[in-house]
Enzyme design. Structure first.
Site, short mmCIF file in Angstrom:
data_model
loop_
_atom_site.label_atom_id
_atom_site.label_comp_id
_atom_site.label_asym_id
_atom_site.label_seq_id
_atom_site.Cartn_x
_atom_site.Cartn_y
_atom_site.Cartn_z
N SER A 168 0.70 -1.16 -0.06
CA SER A 168 0.03 0.05 -0.05
C SER A 168 0.80 1.27 -0.04
O SER A 168 1.44 1.44 -0.85
CB SER A 168 -1.00 -0.08 0.97
OG SER A 168 -1.85 1.05 1.15
N ASP A 193 -0.50 -4.63 -3.66
CA ASP A 193 -1.98 -4.14 -3.54
C ASP A 193 -2.07 -2.90 -3.71
O ASP A 193 -2.85 -2.16 -2.97
CB ASP A 193 -2.76 -4.89 -2.43
CG ASP A 193 -4.39 -4.92 -2.89
OD1 ASP A 193 -4.57 -5.27 -4.00
OD2 ASP A 193 -5.01 -4.70 -2.10
N HIS A 320 -7.19 -6.53 1.68
CA HIS A 320 -5.92 -5.65 1.24
C HIS A 320 -4.51 -6.01 1.55
O HIS A 320 -3.53 -5.85 1.11
CB HIS A 320 -6.38 -4.21 1.65
CG HIS A 320 -5.38 -3.30 1.19
ND1 HIS A 320 -4.70 -3.25 -0.01
CD2 HIS A 320 -4.74 -2.13 1.93
CE1 HIS A 320 -3.98 -1.90 -0.11
NE2 HIS A 320 -4.05 -1.50 1.37
#
EC number: 3.1.1.-
Length: 362
Positions: A168, A193, A320
């Site tokens: 992220s 991700d 996530h």
């Protein structure tokens, strides 16, 4: 098949939860105060967790997964970055967590990756057990400089082969560090991700997501429970390791609050993701993109993937935080990436071709 949640954004660590508790704010005091504790373990709350959640959601010490941890002091500053380390041989898998997480986000994965490589997971500025002069400066430039400074402090001018792994927000930092070409031994880049298109589109919703979270917890166990039941993490064991260092104890309010003040860093969010796809594609090192769903792939990356510019794996049945939700699969993917690209402790290892002997030519 469980559909990968497209509503999970690059800041899915700031998972939305409509229920929000209200408590009176402590009266501001301009007098000098000592810095607040940077870890949940620096203070103990007055109210213990209920017996029902005490065991199932009780914290697990990260030392069970890492071999050691250190504070890295940056020369000519008061900045101290906390790092967790595992393994003793092979290239260095240098892990950068997402916004609101900590280095312990990679704990369960590190316990397996260390069989093939060394693992270093740092607490980013404003997170975990790291303490810096400006906790709110999460500009991409500052965070990139932090990573380079930590690597330099740890390895000097002759670092071993480095594989940057970023989740992220940390994935954005990893890409920007690679683009700077400041690490001569950079041997690989793994982004977890996060893609530019989805990230940029989600920025307008981030403040609402952050403000809708439960803002305080009466115990660490309650925070761990909420992280799992709220959907931000799907692996209870990983949550029990990683969540405690994302909190700090507020002595004034007598409760736990978030360590990272992400809602105060909005001015930097666009800089994390703008131009990310092109920077990723232009990096000359082997690249791996791990996604929780194909709906996250933007146009530039779709074209790049069709042209074979990077390896992409869609990890099913995960949220996530892929490295936390499915640590076994994540560590296998990292190990395969290292083997596939023949990355050794000093870089890419090219097999030596033996010359045929003189006798065999006769």
């Amino acid at each position: 098949m469980e559909k990968a949640s497209s509503n999970l954004s690059p800041l899915a660590e700031e998972s939305s939860e409509n229920e929000q508790q209200r408590i009176p704010k402590a009266q501001d005091d301009d007098s000098a105060k000592p810095p607040p504790p940077v870890s949940a373990f620096d203070s103990v709350p007055d109210r213990p967790a209920s017996q029902s959640s005490l065991h199932k959601f009780s914290p697990i010490d990260g030392k069970e997964f890492f071999d050691r941890e250190e504070d890295i002091h940056i020369p000519d500053s008061d900045d101290v970055f906390h790092v967790y380390m595992a393994g003793s041989e092979g290239p260095v898998v240098f892990c950068l967590h997402g916004g609101g997480y900590s280095g312990l986000s990679f704990a369960l994965s590190a316990a397996q990756i260390k069989e093939k490589a060394r693992v270093v997971a740092m607490d980013m500025r404003g997170h975990g057990k790291t303490f810096t002069e400006n906790e709110l400066d999460l500009s991409i430039e500052t965070m990139c400089n932090d990573v380079i400074a930590v690597l330099t402090a740890m390895y000097g001018s002759s670092p071993p082969a480095i594989i940057l792994v970023g989740h992220s927000m940390g994935g954005s930092v990893a890409v920007h560090v690679a683009a700077k070409k400041a690490i001569p031994s950079l041997a690989g880049l793994v982004v977890v991700d996060v893609v530019e298109g989805t990230a940029m589109a989600s920025l307008m919703h981030m403040q609402k997501i952050l403000s809708s979270r439960i803002q305080h917890f009466q115990s660490i166990e309650k925070a761990i429970e909420w992280s799992v039941k709220g959907g931000s993490l799907r692996n209870i064991d990983s949550a029990r390791v990683s969540v405690p260092t994302t909190l700090k104890y507020d002595d004034a309010r007598k409760c736990y609050v978030y360590r990272a003040r992400l809602e105060e860093t909005e001015q930097y969010w666009r800089g994390w993701y703008e131009g990310l796809s092109e920077k990723f594609l232009s990096s000359p090192v082997p690249k791996l993109l791990l996604l929780a769903g194909t709906d996250r792939l933007d146009r530039a990356l779709t074209i790049g993937q069709m042209q074979g510019k990077f390896q992409m794996v869609v990890v099913r049945h995960t949220g996530h935080a892929i490295q936390e939700d499915v640590p076994d699969e994540f560590s296998t993917l990292i190990g395969n990436f290292i083997s596939r690209n023949r990355i050794g402790p000093n870089g890419v290892e090219i097999p030596v071709l033996r010359r045929p002997s003189t006798q065999s030519q006769k």
